[in-house]
Design a protein around this motif. Structure first.
Motif, mmCIF file in Angstrom:
data_model
loop_
_atom_site.group_PDB
_atom_site.id
_atom_site.type_symbol
_atom_site.label_atom_id
_atom_site.label_comp_id
_atom_site.label_asym_id
_atom_site.label_seq_id
_atom_site.Cartn_x
_atom_site.Cartn_y
_atom_site.Cartn_z
ATOM 1 N N ALA A 1 -16.234 29.071 18.093
ATOM 2 C CA ALA A 1 -17.389 28.570 18.835
ATOM 3 C C ALA A 1 -17.781 27.171 18.367
ATOM 4 O O ALA A 1 -18.115 26.305 19.189
ATOM 5 C CB ALA A 1 -18.563 29.527 18.686
ATOM 6 N N LEU A 2 -17.737 26.928 17.066
ATOM 7 C CA LEU A 2 -18.073 25.605 16.547
ATOM 8 C C LEU A 2 -17.089 24.545 17.043
ATOM 9 O O LEU A 2 -17.484 23.434 17.407
ATOM 10 C CB LEU A 2 -18.096 25.628 15.020
ATOM 11 N N THR A 3 -15.820 24.900 17.083
ATOM 12 C CA THR A 3 -14.806 23.967 17.566
ATOM 13 C C THR A 3 -15.015 23.650 19.044
ATOM 14 O O THR A 3 -14.903 22.486 19.464
ATOM 15 C CB THR A 3 -13.397 24.542 17.328
ATOM 16 N N LEU A 4 -15.327 24.669 19.831
ATOM 17 C CA LEU A 4 -15.578 24.439 21.253
ATOM 18 C C LEU A 4 -16.796 23.554 21.476
ATOM 19 O O LEU A 4 -16.771 22.643 22.316
ATOM 20 C CB LEU A 4 -15.755 25.768 21.977
ATOM 21 N N VAL A 5 -17.858 23.807 20.749
ATOM 22 C CA VAL A 5 -19.077 23.004 20.911
ATOM 23 C C VAL A 5 -18.838 21.577 20.442
ATOM 24 O O VAL A 5 -19.291 20.624 21.073
ATOM 25 C CB VAL A 5 -20.269 23.659 20.170
ATOM 26 N N ARG A 6 -18.103 21.406 19.356
ATOM 27 C CA ARG A 6 -17.793 20.060 18.876
ATOM 28 C C ARG A 6 -17.005 19.279 19.934
ATOM 29 O O ARG A 6 -17.294 18.122 20.202
ATOM 30 C CB ARG A 6 -16.998 20.110 17.588
ATOM 31 N N ALA A 7 -16.036 19.928 20.533
ATOM 32 C CA ALA A 7 -15.249 19.266 21.577
ATOM 33 C C ALA A 7 -16.142 18.892 22.756
ATOM 34 O O ALA A 7 -16.009 17.805 23.335
ATOM 35 C CB ALA A 7 -14.117 20.173 22.035
ATOM 36 N N ARG A 8 -17.056 19.751 23.098
ATOM 37 C CA ARG A 8 -17.958 19.483 24.229
ATOM 38 C C ARG A 8 -18.929 18.355 23.889
ATOM 39 O O ARG A 8 -19.203 17.490 24.727
ATOM 40 C CB ARG A 8 -18.728 20.763 24.581
ATOM 41 N N LEU A 9 -19.457 18.339 22.672
ATOM 42 C CA LEU A 9 -20.395 17.283 22.278
ATOM 43 C C LEU A 9 -19.706 15.926 22.172
ATOM 44 O O LEU A 9 -20.310 14.896 22.479
ATOM 45 C CB LEU A 9 -21.050 17.626 20.930
ATOM 46 N N HIS A 10 -18.470 15.911 21.768
ATOM 47 C CA HIS A 10 -17.751 14.647 21.637
ATOM 48 C C HIS A 10 -17.297 14.101 22.990
ATOM 49 O O HIS A 10 -17.023 12.917 23.099
ATOM 50 C CB HIS A 10 -16.559 14.807 20.690
ATOM 51 N N LYS A 11 -17.198 14.974 24.005
ATOM 52 C CA LYS A 11 -16.876 14.506 25.352
ATOM 53 C C LYS A 11 -18.061 13.813 25.994
ATOM 54 O O LYS A 11 -17.904 12.874 26.745
ATOM 55 C CB LYS A 11 -16.476 15.690 26.245
ATOM 56 N N ALA A 12 -19.251 14.316 25.702
ATOM 57 C CA ALA A 12 -20.465 13.791 26.349
ATOM 58 C C ALA A 12 -20.854 12.431 25.857
ATOM 59 O O ALA A 12 -20.447 11.877 24.948
ATOM 60 C CB ALA A 12 -21.625 14.756 26.129
#
Length: 90
Positions: free
Chosen positions: A79-90
């Motif tokens: 979950a942390l990896t997914l959220v990190r990827a999402r935050l870095h895309k934004a």
């Protein structure tokens, strides 16, 4: 009412919360940028640890008491990896 109280004082709940929030704090120290990111990491880690806990219990993984440490950790990390990827895309 005593059922809810028993749940709130159960050591497995507090251990799970402590581990999930520790993972979020460590991940934020490693990858975080903003205070808002810490909030997202905390929510993701809690949700991921809970999902891992449920999956580990359903699959009868070894546990420490009632806490699925390995499955919860894997869930939180995912979950942390997914959220990190999402935050870095934004």
């Amino acid at each position: 009412m005593t059922g809810l109280f028993d749940l709130l004082v159960h050591p497995a709940l507090w251990l799970s919360l402590a581990l999930a929030l520790l993972y979020a704090a460590l991940f934020h120290a490693w990858q975080g940028r903003t205070l808002a990111g810490l909030g997202w990491f905390a929510l993701a880690s809690l949700a991921g640890f809970a999902a891992g806990q449920l999956a580990g219990a359903a699959l009868h993984f070894p546990a420490l008491g009632q806490v699925q440490i390995v499955a919860g950790t894997l869930g939180a990390a995912s979950a942390l990896t997914l959220v990190r990827a999402r935050l870095h895309k934004a």
